[in-house]
Design an enzyme around this catalytic site. Structure first.
Site, mmCIF file in Angstrom:
data_model
loop_
_atom_site.group_PDB
_atom_site.id
_atom_site.type_symbol
_atom_site.label_atom_id
_atom_site.label_comp_id
_atom_site.label_asym_id
_atom_site.label_seq_id
_atom_site.Cartn_x
_atom_site.Cartn_y
_atom_site.Cartn_z
ATOM 1 N N ASN A 149 0.590 -1.354 0.035
ATOM 2 C CA ASN A 149 -0.437 -0.693 0.296
ATOM 3 C C ASN A 149 0.694 0.921 -0.213
ATOM 4 O O ASN A 149 1.434 1.200 0.944
ATOM 5 C CB ASN A 149 -0.895 -0.400 1.117
ATOM 6 C CG ASN A 149 -1.865 0.991 1.109
ATOM 7 O OD1 ASN A 149 -2.054 2.364 0.281
ATOM 8 N ND2 ASN A 149 -2.453 1.430 2.367
ATOM 9 N N LYS A 173 0.103 4.481 -0.693
ATOM 10 C CA LYS A 173 -0.674 5.334 -0.001
ATOM 11 C C LYS A 173 -0.078 6.985 -0.530
ATOM 12 O O LYS A 173 0.463 6.593 -1.835
ATOM 13 C CB LYS A 173 -0.134 6.083 1.600
ATOM 14 C CG LYS A 173 -0.292 4.405 2.756
ATOM 15 C CD LYS A 173 0.156 4.867 3.846
ATOM 16 C CE LYS A 173 0.022 3.353 4.445
ATOM 17 N NZ LYS A 173 0.553 3.576 5.450
ATOM 18 N N HIS A 175 -9.630 0.494 4.820
ATOM 19 C CA HIS A 175 -8.261 1.273 5.233
ATOM 20 C C HIS A 175 -8.186 1.825 6.688
ATOM 21 O O HIS A 175 -8.958 2.959 6.662
ATOM 22 C CB HIS A 175 -7.156 1.602 4.708
ATOM 23 C CG HIS A 175 -5.606 1.882 5.075
ATOM 24 N ND1 HIS A 175 -5.075 2.963 5.943
ATOM 25 C CD2 HIS A 175 -4.454 1.008 4.497
ATOM 26 C CE1 HIS A 175 -3.615 2.412 6.252
ATOM 27 N NE2 HIS A 175 -3.913 1.113 5.322
ATOM 28 N N GLU A 212 -6.478 4.301 8.484
ATOM 29 C CA GLU A 212 -6.720 5.766 7.892
ATOM 30 C C GLU A 212 -7.898 6.326 7.491
ATOM 31 O O GLU A 212 -8.079 7.692 7.463
ATOM 32 C CB GLU A 212 -5.450 5.592 6.527
ATOM 33 C CG GLU A 212 -4.220 6.017 7.700
ATOM 34 C CD GLU A 212 -2.675 5.887 6.808
ATOM 35 O OE1 GLU A 212 -3.411 5.597 5.555
ATOM 36 O OE2 GLU A 212 -2.054 4.565 7.277
ATOM 37 N N GLU A 240 -5.639 -5.262 10.806
ATOM 38 C CA GLU A 240 -4.323 -3.949 11.008
ATOM 39 C C GLU A 240 -4.607 -3.314 12.234
ATOM 40 O O GLU A 240 -5.377 -2.185 12.162
ATOM 41 C CB GLU A 240 -4.428 -3.528 9.886
ATOM 42 C CG GLU A 240 -4.153 -4.062 8.677
ATOM 43 C CD GLU A 240 -3.360 -3.033 6.863
ATOM 44 O OE1 GLU A 240 -1.950 -2.915 6.762
ATOM 45 O OE2 GLU A 240 -4.627 -1.597 7.092
ATOM 46 N N GLY A 244 2.149 2.124 10.358
ATOM 47 C CA GLY A 244 2.980 3.451 10.518
ATOM 48 C C GLY A 244 4.028 3.503 11.778
ATOM 49 O O GLY A 244 4.260 3.968 11.576
ATOM 50 N N SER A 258 3.649 -2.371 10.719
ATOM 51 C CA SER A 258 4.940 -2.382 10.751
ATOM 52 C C SER A 258 5.394 -4.053 9.936
ATOM 53 O O SER A 258 6.626 -4.095 10.647
ATOM 54 C CB SER A 258 4.868 -1.717 11.988
ATOM 55 O OG SER A 258 4.598 -0.475 11.787
HETATM 56 C C1 PEP Z 1 -1.020 0.036 5.483
HETATM 57 O O1 PEP Z 1 -0.868 0.993 5.095
HETATM 58 O O2 PEP Z 1 -2.051 -0.908 5.315
HETATM 59 C C2 PEP Z 1 0.401 -0.436 6.598
HETATM 60 C C3 PEP Z 1 0.119 -1.655 7.658
HETATM 61 O O3 PEP Z 1 1.627 0.433 6.487
HETATM 62 P P1 PEP Z 1 2.748 0.437 7.482
HETATM 63 O O4 PEP Z 1 3.663 -1.612 7.107
HETATM 64 O O5 PEP Z 1 3.360 1.120 7.298
HETATM 65 O O6 PEP Z 1 2.423 0.020 9.258
#
Ligand code: PEP
Length: 261
Positions: free
Chosen positions: A8, A10, A104, A106, A177, A183, A222
Site C-alpha cells: 500500500n 499510500k 483502511h 486511515e 491491521e 506506520g 509495520s
Molecule cells: C498500511 O498502511 O496498511 C500499513 C500496514 O502500513 P505500515 O506497513 O507502514 O505500518
C-alpha cells in the site's frame, strides 16, 4: 491456499520514483527472482499506488513479465454521477485495477468512512469484478480495554453481513491491521497476530456463516523484511499488507521472497 504480499503505497511515489522502483526489479537478476517466486500460482504480489499511477504501474508490472498486479487504495461509495473528485469502481476496473483496498484505518479515521459506506464500496467493487482487500483492526485503547475481538467482530458484521458466501473466498481478502501498529514501527508479535487471526476465523464461521478455512487473512502493521518470516510462520496468516516497507523495491522483493511455501 494463496498467500499475498500487498504493498500500500499510500500518497507516496511520483513518476520518477515509480520508474526507479521498476528499473530495480527489471534487472536480469531481480526479474528472474520475481519470476521464480511468482511462478507458483499460489503466490500473489500486488501493489496499490495512487489512483493516477494505476495505469502506469499496470504497464510496468506487465513489462516484468511476471504475474504482479495493481490495484487501488480506495474507491467511491457511488457508482457514477456528480461526485466531484471521486473515483468509481468501474473506472478503476477500466484502467486495469485488479483489486481495491476498502476500510483502511486511515480512511475510517481521517475520512470518517463508516460501516455502511464500506459495505457499499464492497458491493460496488464486487459488481465490477474487483477483488476486495477489506481492512479491520482495533485501536490501542480498544486493545487495552480488552475489546479488540469485539471491535473486529462488529467491523466484520456491519460491513460484510449478507455478502454472497459463494464468492467470499475467491473475491475478498481480509487484512487484520491493528491501528496501533500501522506506520508506528511497532508490530503485533507473531503470537498476538496469530491469536487475532484465529479469532477472525471464528467470527467468519459464527457470525457470517463462511467456511473459515477458505478465507485469506493478511496481517498489516509495520511489517518489514526483518519481521515478516516469523509472522508468515503463523498458521492463520496468509500474507501481509505493507505500507512503508513496500516503497523500496529491494525491500518489496525481500517481502516476496519471505512468502510462505
Ligand atoms: C498500511 O498502511 O496498511 C500499513 C500496514 O502500513 P505500515 O506497513 O507502514 O505500518
Amino acid at each position: 491456499m494463496k498467500t499475498y504480499i500487498i504493498g500500500n503505497w499510500k500518497m507516496n511515489h511520483n513518476i520518477g520514483e515509480i520508474n526507479n522502483f521498476f528499473s530495480f526489479l527489471n534487472t536480469e537478476e531481480q526479474k528472474k527472482e520475481l519470476a521464480r517466486i511468482l511462478r507458483d500460482e499460489n503466490k500473489e504480489a500486488w501493489i496499490a499506488p495512487q489512483y493516477i499511477h494505476i495505469g502506469m504501474v499496470k504497464d510496468l508490472c506487465a513489462s516484468l513479465n511476471v504475474n504482479m498486479r495493481v490495484g487501488s487504495q480506495n474507491s467511491s461509495t457511488h457508482e457514477k454521477g456528480a461526485f466531484t473528485g471521486e473515483v468509481s469502481a468501474k473506472a478503476l476496473k477500466d484502467i486495469g485495477a485488479h483489486f481495491v483496498i476498502v476500510g483502511h484505518s486511515e480512511r475510517r479515521s481521517m475520512f470518517k468512512e463508516d460501516y455502511k459506506m464500506l459495505k457499499d464500496k464492497i458491493a460496488l467493487a464486487l459488481s465490477f469484478n474487483l477483488k476486495v482487500v477489506f481492512c479491520i483492526g482495533e485501536t490501542l485503547q480498544e486493545r487495552e480495554e480488552k475489546r479488540a475481538v469485539s471491535v473486529v467482530r462488529t467491523q466484520m458484521e456491519e460491513s460484510l453481513k449478507g455478502i454472497d458466501k459463494s464468492v467470499f473466498a475467491s473475491e475478498i481478502i481480509l487484512a487484520y491491521e491493528p491501528v496501533w501498529a500501522i506506520g508506528t514501527g511497532k508490530n503485533a508479535t507473531p503470537d498476538e497476530a496469530q491469536e487475532m487471526h484465529a479469532a477472525i476465523r471464528g467470527i467468519l464461521t459464527n457470525s457470517l456463516g463462511i467456511d473459515p478455512e477458505t478465507a485469506a487473512i493478511l496481517y498489516g502493521g509495520s511489517v518489514s523484511p526483518t519481521n515478516i518470516s516469523d509472522l508468515m510462520k503463523q498458521k492463520d496468516i496468509n500474507g501481509v499488507l505493507v505500507g512503508g516497507a513496500s516503497l523500496k523495491p529491494d525491500d518489496y522483493l525481500k517481502l516476496c521472497q519471505a512468502q510462505k511455501r
